[in-house]
Write a protein that holds these residues in place. Structure first.
Motif, PDB file in Angstrom:
ATOM      1  N   LEU A  53       0.930  -1.370  -0.061  1.00 12.64           N
ATOM      2  CA  LEU A  53       0.074  -0.018   0.058  1.00 12.64           C
ATOM      3  C   LEU A  53       1.031   1.466  -0.071  1.00 12.64           C
ATOM      4  O   LEU A  53       0.551   2.288  -0.807  1.00 12.64           O
ATOM      5  CB  LEU A  53      -0.981   0.174   1.202  1.00 12.64           C
ATOM      6  N   ALA A  54       1.992   1.294   0.850  1.00 15.27           N
ATOM      7  CA  ALA A  54       2.903   2.459   0.719  1.00 15.27           C
ATOM      8  C   ALA A  54       3.392   2.645  -0.942  1.00 15.27           C
ATOM      9  O   ALA A  54       3.638   3.744  -1.233  1.00 15.27           O
ATOM     10  CB  ALA A  54       4.143   2.093   1.701  1.00 15.27           C
ATOM     11  N   ALA A  55       3.688   1.323  -1.442  1.00 17.26           N
ATOM     12  CA  ALA A  55       4.197   1.482  -2.744  1.00 17.26           C
ATOM     13  C   ALA A  55       3.102   2.226  -3.639  1.00 17.26           C
ATOM     14  O   ALA A  55       3.634   2.850  -4.738  1.00 17.26           O
ATOM     15  CB  ALA A  55       4.619   0.215  -3.254  1.00 17.26           C
ATOM     16  N   LYS A  56       2.035   1.802  -3.450  1.00 12.26           N
ATOM     17  CA  LYS A  56       0.787   2.179  -4.322  1.00 12.26           C
ATOM     18  C   LYS A  56       0.758   3.703  -3.994  1.00 12.26           C
ATOM     19  O   LYS A  56       0.636   4.623  -5.104  1.00 12.26           O
ATOM     20  CB  LYS A  56      -0.377   1.484  -3.942  1.00 12.26           C
ATOM     21  N   ALA A  57       0.699   4.082  -2.901  1.00 17.17           N
ATOM     22  CA  ALA A  57       0.382   5.625  -2.704  1.00 17.17           C
ATOM     23  C   ALA A  57       1.586   6.387  -2.873  1.00 17.17           C
ATOM     24  O   ALA A  57       1.266   7.615  -3.392  1.00 17.17           O
ATOM     25  CB  ALA A  57       0.265   5.657  -1.027  1.00 17.17           C
ATOM     26  N   SER A  58       2.597   6.011  -2.962  1.00 18.15           N
ATOM     27  CA  SER A  58       3.870   6.625  -3.487  1.00 18.15           C
ATOM     28  C   SER A  58       4.189   6.383  -4.908  1.00 18.15           C
ATOM     29  O   SER A  58       5.326   7.339  -5.302  1.00 18.15           O
ATOM     30  CB  SER A  58       5.227   6.426  -2.399  1.00 18.15           C
ATOM     31  N   GLY A  59       3.745   5.715  -5.569  1.00 17.22           N
ATOM     32  CA  GLY A  59       4.040   5.324  -6.911  1.00 17.22           C
ATOM     33  C   GLY A  59       5.463   4.616  -7.130  1.00 17.22           C
ATOM     34  O   GLY A  59       6.005   4.865  -8.040  1.00 17.22           O
ATOM     35  N   ALA A  60       5.719   3.771  -6.306  1.00 18.78           N
ATOM     36  CA  ALA A  60       6.987   3.071  -6.333  1.00 18.78           C
ATOM     37  C   ALA A  60       6.992   2.045  -7.233  1.00 18.78           C
ATOM     38  O   ALA A  60       5.926   1.315  -7.374  1.00 18.78           O
ATOM     39  CB  ALA A  60       7.452   2.762  -4.779  1.00 18.78           C
ATOM     40  N   HIS A  61       8.110   1.580  -7.518  1.00 19.60           N
ATOM     41  CA  HIS A  61       8.239   0.552  -8.569  1.00 19.60           C
ATOM     42  C   HIS A  61       8.227  -0.672  -7.555  1.00 19.60           C
ATOM     43  O   HIS A  61       8.916  -0.662  -6.699  1.00 19.60           O
ATOM     44  CB  HIS A  61       9.403   0.514  -9.422  1.00 19.60           C
ATOM     45  N   VAL A  62       7.613  -1.906  -7.947  1.00 21.11           N
ATOM     46  CA  VAL A  62       7.698  -2.916  -7.150  1.00 21.11           C
ATOM     47  C   VAL A  62       8.030  -4.172  -7.925  1.00 21.11           C
ATOM     48  O   VAL A  62       7.670  -4.186  -9.199  1.00 21.11           O
ATOM     49  CB  VAL A  62       6.064  -3.469  -6.562  1.00 21.11           C
ATOM     50  N   THR A  63       8.974  -5.016  -7.455  1.00 19.35           N
ATOM     51  CA  THR A  63       8.997  -6.448  -7.955  1.00 19.35           C
ATOM     52  C   THR A  63       8.464  -7.444  -7.121  1.00 19.35           C
ATOM     53  O   THR A  63       8.561  -7.356  -5.925  1.00 19.35           O
ATOM     54  CB  THR A  63      10.427  -6.723  -7.970  1.00 19.35           C
ATOM     55  N   VAL A  64       7.463  -8.153  -7.707  1.00 15.55           N
ATOM     56  CA  VAL A  64       6.769  -9.243  -6.921  1.00 15.55           C
ATOM     57  C   VAL A  64       7.191 -10.506  -7.398  1.00 15.55           C
ATOM     58  O   VAL A  64       7.119 -10.964  -8.658  1.00 15.55           O
ATOM     59  CB  VAL A  64       5.215  -8.889  -6.984  1.00 15.55           C
ATOM     60  N   TYR A  65       7.811 -11.280  -6.456  1.00 10.85           N
ATOM     61  CA  TYR A  65       7.969 -12.716  -6.770  1.00 10.85           C
ATOM     62  C   TYR A  65       6.726 -13.518  -6.251  1.00 10.85           C
ATOM     63  O   TYR A  65       6.608 -13.499  -5.011  1.00 10.85           O
ATOM     64  CB  TYR A  65       9.184 -13.093  -6.049  1.00 10.85           C
ATOM     65  N   SER A  66       6.308 -14.511  -7.087  1.00  8.14           N
ATOM     66  CA  SER A  66       5.175 -15.240  -6.859  1.00  8.14           C
ATOM     67  C   SER A  66       5.094 -16.581  -7.181  1.00  8.14           C
ATOM     68  O   SER A  66       6.059 -16.726  -8.188  1.00  8.14           O
ATOM     69  CB  SER A  66       3.763 -14.572  -7.210  1.00  8.14           C
ATOM     70  N   THR A  67       4.525 -17.510  -6.596  1.00  9.44           N
ATOM     71  CA  THR A  67       4.583 -18.744  -6.968  1.00  9.44           C
ATOM     72  C   THR A  67       3.020 -19.394  -7.243  1.00  9.44           C
ATOM     73  O   THR A  67       2.016 -18.763  -6.528  1.00  9.44           O
ATOM     74  CB  THR A  67       5.209 -19.838  -5.925  1.00  9.44           C
TER      75      THR A  67
END
Length: 84
Positions: A53-67
């Motif tokens: 949510l902090a990344a969404k609010a600040s417009g930060a780039h995210v890397t999501v590792y998922s399985t």
């Protein structure tokens, strides 16, 4: 999968409690699902939610590792990195 969060969904119940999708709706974890989830039974659930949510609010780039969950085919979040 990396990008910017398009949205975040919160659902009632323990299954798929918090879900995210990335801008452009790319398929995640090698499947067809365009979203990834984390359940409330994950010990770091609140940390994942806060970071995303902090990344969404600040417009930060995210890397999501998922399985991919073998039973459902949906993508479970396992690791998140945020950068500005």
């Amino acid at each position: 999968m990396a990008g910017y969060l398009a949205g975040a969904d919160v659902a009632d119940g323990p299954s798929y409690a918090f879900r995210i999708d990335l801008q452009g709706s790319p398929a995640m974890c090698g499947g067809t699902a365009t979203w990834a989830y984390i359940n409330t039974d994950n010990p770091n659930y609140h940390v994942y939610v806060a970071a995303l949510l902090a990344a969404k609010a600040s417009g930060a780039h995210v890397t999501v590792y998922s399985t991919r969950d073998a039973g459902t085919g949906y993508c479970r979040i396992g690791y998140v990195r945020t950068t500005t």
